[in-house]
Structures are given as C-alpha cells and as structure tokens.
Motif scaffolding. Structure first.
Motif, PDB file in Angstrom:
ATOM      1  N   LYS A  67       0.827  -1.203   0.000  1.00 22.09           N
ATOM      2  CA  LYS A  67       0.000   0.000   0.000  1.00 22.09           C
ATOM      3  C   LYS A  67       0.863   1.256   0.000  1.00 22.09           C
ATOM      4  CE  LYS A  67      -4.074  -1.955   2.301  1.00 22.09           C
ATOM      5  NZ  LYS A  67      -4.952  -1.884   3.492  1.00 22.09           N
ATOM      6  N   ILE A  68       1.949   1.196   0.768  1.00 24.28           N
ATOM      7  CA  ILE A  68       2.853   2.346   0.820  1.00 24.28           C
ATOM      8  C   ILE A  68       3.495   2.590  -0.539  1.00 24.28           C
ATOM      9  CG2 ILE A  68       5.053   3.161   1.773  1.00 24.28           C
ATOM     10  CD1 ILE A  68       4.232   1.866   4.432  1.00 24.28           C
ATOM     11  N   ASP A  69       3.881   1.484  -1.228  1.00 23.67           N
ATOM     12  CA  ASP A  69       4.472   1.623  -2.573  1.00 23.67           C
ATOM     13  C   ASP A  69       3.473   2.264  -3.533  1.00 23.67           C
ATOM     14  OD1 ASP A  69       6.825   0.520  -1.725  1.00 23.67           O
ATOM     15  OD2 ASP A  69       6.339  -1.507  -2.389  1.00 23.67           O
ATOM     16  N   LYS A  70       2.208   1.792  -3.472  1.00 21.85           N
ATOM     17  CA  LYS A  70       1.184   2.371  -4.355  1.00 21.85           C
ATOM     18  C   LYS A  70       0.963   3.845  -4.024  1.00 21.85           C
ATOM     19  CE  LYS A  70      -1.391  -1.919  -5.194  1.00 21.85           C
ATOM     20  NZ  LYS A  70      -2.678  -2.640  -5.009  1.00 21.85           N
ATOM     21  N   LEU A  71       0.929   4.127  -2.731  1.00 21.15           N
ATOM     22  CA  LEU A  71       0.739   5.511  -2.320  1.00 21.15           C
ATOM     23  C   LEU A  71       1.925   6.370  -2.740  1.00 21.15           C
ATOM     24  CD1 LEU A  71      -1.154   7.395  -0.830  1.00 21.15           C
ATOM     25  CD2 LEU A  71       0.039   6.856   1.288  1.00 21.15           C
ATOM     26  N   GLN A  72       3.114   5.778  -2.671  1.00 15.43           N
ATOM     27  CA  GLN A  72       4.304   6.517  -3.093  1.00 15.43           C
ATOM     28  C   GLN A  72       4.226   6.844  -4.576  1.00 15.43           C
ATOM     29  OE1 GLN A  72       6.672   7.644  -0.986  1.00 15.43           O
ATOM     30  NE2 GLN A  72       7.508   8.743  -2.746  1.00 15.43           N
ATOM     31  N   GLN A 190      -2.357  10.095   4.502  1.00 18.09           N
ATOM     32  CA  GLN A 190      -2.434   8.646   4.248  1.00 18.09           C
ATOM     33  C   GLN A 190      -1.072   7.988   4.446  1.00 18.09           C
ATOM     34  OE1 GLN A 190      -4.149   7.837   0.423  1.00 18.09           O
ATOM     35  NE2 GLN A 190      -5.982   9.045   0.822  1.00 18.09           N
ATOM     36  N   LYS A 191      -0.038   8.625   3.949  1.00 21.99           N
ATOM     37  CA  LYS A 191       1.304   8.048   4.064  1.00 21.99           C
ATOM     38  C   LYS A 191       1.737   7.998   5.534  1.00 21.99           C
ATOM     39  CE  LYS A 191       5.884   8.148   1.991  1.00 21.99           C
ATOM     40  NZ  LYS A 191       6.620   7.895   3.223  1.00 21.99           N
ATOM     41  N   SER A 192       1.430   9.033   6.291  1.00 21.15           N
ATOM     42  CA  SER A 192       1.776   9.044   7.725  1.00 21.15           C
ATOM     43  C   SER A 192       1.080   7.897   8.454  1.00 21.15           C
ATOM     44  CB  SER A 192       1.381  10.376   8.354  1.00 21.15           C
ATOM     45  OG  SER A 192       2.113  11.430   7.783  1.00 21.15           O
ATOM     46  N   GLN A 193      -0.197   7.667   8.138  1.00 15.42           N
ATOM     47  CA  GLN A 193      -0.946   6.588   8.776  1.00 15.42           C
ATOM     48  C   GLN A 193      -0.362   5.221   8.419  1.00 15.42           C
ATOM     49  OE1 GLN A 193      -5.039   7.098   7.682  1.00 15.42           O
ATOM     50  NE2 GLN A 193      -5.260   9.041   8.747  1.00 15.42           N
ATOM     51  N   ASP A 195       2.713   4.599   7.370  1.00 18.99           N
ATOM     52  CA  ASP A 195       4.046   4.481   7.966  1.00 18.99           C
ATOM     53  C   ASP A 195       3.946   4.083   9.432  1.00 18.99           C
ATOM     54  OD1 ASP A 195       5.369   5.093   5.640  1.00 18.99           O
ATOM     55  OD2 ASP A 195       5.569   7.230   6.070  1.00 18.99           O
ATOM     56  N   GLU A 196       3.002   4.693  10.165  1.00 21.94           N
ATOM     57  CA  GLU A 196       2.834   4.371  11.579  1.00 21.94           C
ATOM     58  C   GLU A 196       2.331   2.938  11.743  1.00 21.94           C
ATOM     59  OE1 GLU A 196       2.838   4.287  15.541  1.00 21.94           O
ATOM     60  OE2 GLU A 196       3.753   5.800  14.244  1.00 21.94           O
ATOM     61  N   ALA A 197       1.409   2.516  10.889  1.00 24.68           N
ATOM     62  CA  ALA A 197       0.906   1.133  10.950  1.00 24.68           C
ATOM     63  C   ALA A 197       2.031   0.149  10.680  1.00 24.68           C
ATOM     64  CB  ALA A 197      -0.216   0.946   9.934  1.00 24.68           C
ATOM     65  N   CYS A 198       2.882   0.486   9.726  1.00 24.49           N
ATOM     66  CA  CYS A 198       4.005  -0.394   9.390  1.00 24.49           C
ATOM     67  C   CYS A 198       4.994  -0.459  10.554  1.00 24.49           C
ATOM     68  CB  CYS A 198       4.700   0.106   8.123  1.00 24.49           C
ATOM     69  SG  CYS A 198       5.849  -1.080   7.412  1.00 24.49           S
ATOM     70  N   ARG A 199       5.266   0.698  11.171  1.00 27.99           N
ATOM     71  CA  ARG A 199       6.172   0.712  12.328  1.00 27.99           C
ATOM     72  C   ARG A 199       5.593  -0.110  13.476  1.00 27.99           C
ATOM     73  NH1 ARG A 199       7.055   6.154  10.674  1.00 27.99           N
ATOM     74  NH2 ARG A 199       5.372   6.888  12.018  1.00 27.99           N
ATOM     75  N   GLU A 200       4.278  -0.009  13.691  1.00 25.42           N
ATOM     76  CA  GLU A 200       3.628  -0.772  14.750  1.00 25.42           C
ATOM     77  C   GLU A 200       3.744  -2.274  14.498  1.00 25.42           C
ATOM     78  OE1 GLU A 200       1.792  -1.560  18.249  1.00 25.42           O
ATOM     79  OE2 GLU A 200       2.444   0.414  17.520  1.00 25.42           O
TER      80      GLU A 200
END
Length: 385
Positions: A67-72, A190-193, A195-200
């Motif tokens: 999802k992060i890649d798509k968002l990127q 969206q990216k911040s959310q 990123d935080e989910a991925c870190r969690e």
C-alpha cells in the motif's frame, strides 16, 4: 547366636528400607522427567504459536508495504501534477499580466476618445458632416463617424471582456492552488498513517521475535534439565544406599532478621500455581521468599551438600542431604559458598540469594523433599534473629 540373628535381621531391614527409599526417589525423578517432557511439548507449542503470529505479522507488513508503494507512486504522480500545475499557474500569471496591460491600454484609449468628444462636443460631428463638398462626400464622412462610434463601442466591449477574462483566470488559479493543497494534505496524511501502521507491525514482529527467542531459551533449559534428570535416574538405579548419620535432627533459621532488618514475605507458597515466567500452570515444589539479592542464606540443619551447581530452572542451587531421606533445596542464589561432599553445620552460611535461573525477581526458593518427594516446606521454614 541371637545377637547374630538380630544383626542379620537389622541388615535385611536396612537393605529393604534403602531399596524402598531408592524406589521412591526413582519414582519421583521419573515423575519430574515426565513433567519436564510435558513442559517441553508445551513450550514447543508456544514457539509454534509465536511463529504463526510472526507469519501473520509478516503478511500484514508486506500488505502495508504494498500500500505504501502504491501511495508513493500516487505521491510521485501528484508531484508531477504539482509541477505541471505550478507551470500552468506561472503561465496564467503571465496571461493575467498581459490582460491587465491590455486592459490599461484600452482604458487609456477610451479615456482619450471620451476626452476628445467632451472637448469638441456634438457640434464637431455635425460640422464634419456639413462641410461635405457633395452628397457622396457626406455619406463618406457619415461612414467615418459611424466607424468611430462603433470603435468606441468595441473598446468598451473589449474592456468588459478583458476584465471578465482576468477574473476567470484569477479564479482558475485560486481553484488549482486549493486542489493542490488538498491533494498534498490528503496523501501526506495517508502516508503518515501507513508508515505508523508499518512501524507498529514491525514493533510487534520484534516483540514476537524476542518472545520466541526467550521461549527457545526456556525450552533449551527444560531439555537440559530433562537430560540431567535422566542421568540422575540412572545414577540412582546404579548406586548403593549411602548412610549419613548427623545425629538428632534439629533445625534453625535459613534467613535472619538481623541481615534484613525485617521479616521477609512469602510470595508464593507450596502447591499448584501459574508460573510467573512460563505463563502456564505447574506444580510449585517449594516456597518463594522475597529477599533482595545478596542476602545471606543458611543451612536449615546439619547435613552433606549433594548438589552445588547452576541449573537452568533453579539457577545457582544448593541441595543438602540431612539424612533419613530428608533434603533441603536453596535455589536462584547469586553466590554458592559450599561444595559437593562438604558437611555443613546447622545455621552455616551456604550462599547468598539472587535472581538466577527461571526467576521473575530476586528471591529465595526453599524446597523440602522426603525420599525424593516434594513436601510442604512450611513446617521447616524458620526466620532466625
């Protein structure tokens, strides 16, 4: 003759008694071995559960990364749109400036026409027509006047159109700027959310990895103790009964108030309990006494040290044989002050308390066994002065 028969009888009785003691000890060791094997299977199941959870977390991390890649990619596309929009805004600003310039020029031209008309008045137009040489000249001059009037109308119309164009272009620039800011905020959020989910998820994965590593260490300890118990069972089966005569049994305090300044608290008594480290119910073969690391520990009674070593579950442990099948155990020590084979006196310091082995905090684990079978140590526990 009667004395000889009595000696033989006593010898046989002692032999039988020794055999029974060894049988009881062997039975207890076998019971410990079975419990240890059960714990090993339990730990293996826990490790498998942790591995399953890790796989789920890895899948979630991969999903989030996708999802992060798509968002990127969307952000990169937006960056391109932003660049194009900025170029368009720049172009619109140029067009607006050009329109404003034309507006000013046309306004100046119109002002000049108004000025001329005001200064000359309506008679000037009539004079132009009356000065005609002939009818044809009159119509020619009339066409010129008409053209001048039409031009004045066109100037006014052009001014109105230019003004409207300027307003529309300005409105378009404002709308594009607003859309741009809105898209920037939305994608950044969206990216911040994500990123935080991925870190969690990564934090969860690291915790599971630590849990797995700990369970694997505990499993290794249980397996090593299982091997040690098997070895001890074989030794019991092979050895002869050893007579220890320490005289009349009497006991004393294993901990002293003078060393602590207070009476210590028993935090976990003898019996079934939820293990504070392993997290499942198992038999607690002794009692736990809350004392700080380094507290002197004393022998309950006179006896011979039969174990003085480090064991994975017990940590540094001392076991003393007091004769007649009675043994006392002192576990989780920070220091051992005696050695195997040493005869210690009642009240002699044998080590210092600690937090070694499978322990959730500094304390002394005190255990009593009769013929190898754990019994409630409460009647044997004394706090000395």
């Amino acid at each position: 003759m009667k004395k000889r028969i009595a000696v033989v009888f006593m010898t046989l009785m002692f032999t039988f008694s020794s055999s029974f003691v060894l049988a009881d000890e062997l039975k207890e060791k076998q019971k410990q071995l079975n419990e240890t094997k059960k714990n090993i299977e339990n730990l293996k199941g826990k490790i498998d559960d942790v591995k399953d959870k890790q796989e789920d977390v890895e899948k979630e991390i991969n999903n989030l990364n996708s999802k992060i890649d798509k968002l990127q990619n969307s952000i990169e596309n937006l960056d391109n749109q932003i660049a194009d929009t900025k170029m368009r805004i720049k172009q619109l600003n140029k067009e607006i400036k050009q329109l404003e310039k034309e507006y000013e020029e046309q306004q100046e031209l119109y002002k000049e026409r108004i000025k001329v008309m005001y200064m000359n008045g309506p008679s000037s137009i009539l004079e132009v027509l009356l000065d005609s040489q002939n009818f044809s000249d009159f119509f020619g001059r009339a066409e010129i006047v008409k053209a001048i009037v039409e031009n004045d109308k066109n100037i006014l119309k052009c001014i109105a159109e230019k003004k409207e164009q300027i307003e529309n272009k300005a409105k378009e620039v404002t709308q594009k700027q607003q859309r741009l800011l809105s898209m920037q905020y939305e994608l950044s959020s969206q990216k911040s959310q994500l990123d935080e989910a991925c870190r969690e998820q990564r934090r969860l994965y690291d915790k599971l990895e630590n849990d797995k590593a700990y369970l694997e260490r505990v499993l290794k300890a249980e397996q090593e103790e299982s091997n040690l118990l098997e070895k001890q069972i074989k030794e019991i089966q092979a050895r002869q009964k050893k007579n220890n005569n320490f005289g009349t049994f009497s006991k004393t305090g294993i901990i002293k108030v003078s060393d602590l300044g207070y009476i210590p608290k028993v935090t976990s008594p003898f019996g079934m309990r939820m293990h504070p480290v392993l997290g499942y119910a198992r038999m607690h073969n002794g009692m736990d006494i809350a004392v700080p690391t380094g507290t002197p520990i004393y022998s309950m009674a006179k006896g011979e040290v039969i174990i003085a070593q480090y064991m994975k579950s017990y940590g540094n442990v001392v076991i003393i044989d007091h004769g007649d099948g009675l043994t006392s155990t002192y576990a989780h020590l920070s220091k051992i002050s005696v050695s195997v084979g040493q005869v210690v006196e009642k009240g002699q310091m044998i080590g210092k308390s600690g937090n070694t082995g499978l322990s959730s905090g500094p304390h002394l684990h005190f255990e009593i066994r009769k013929n190898g079978v754990p019994v409630d140590p409460t009647p044997y526990y004394i706090v000395g002065q």
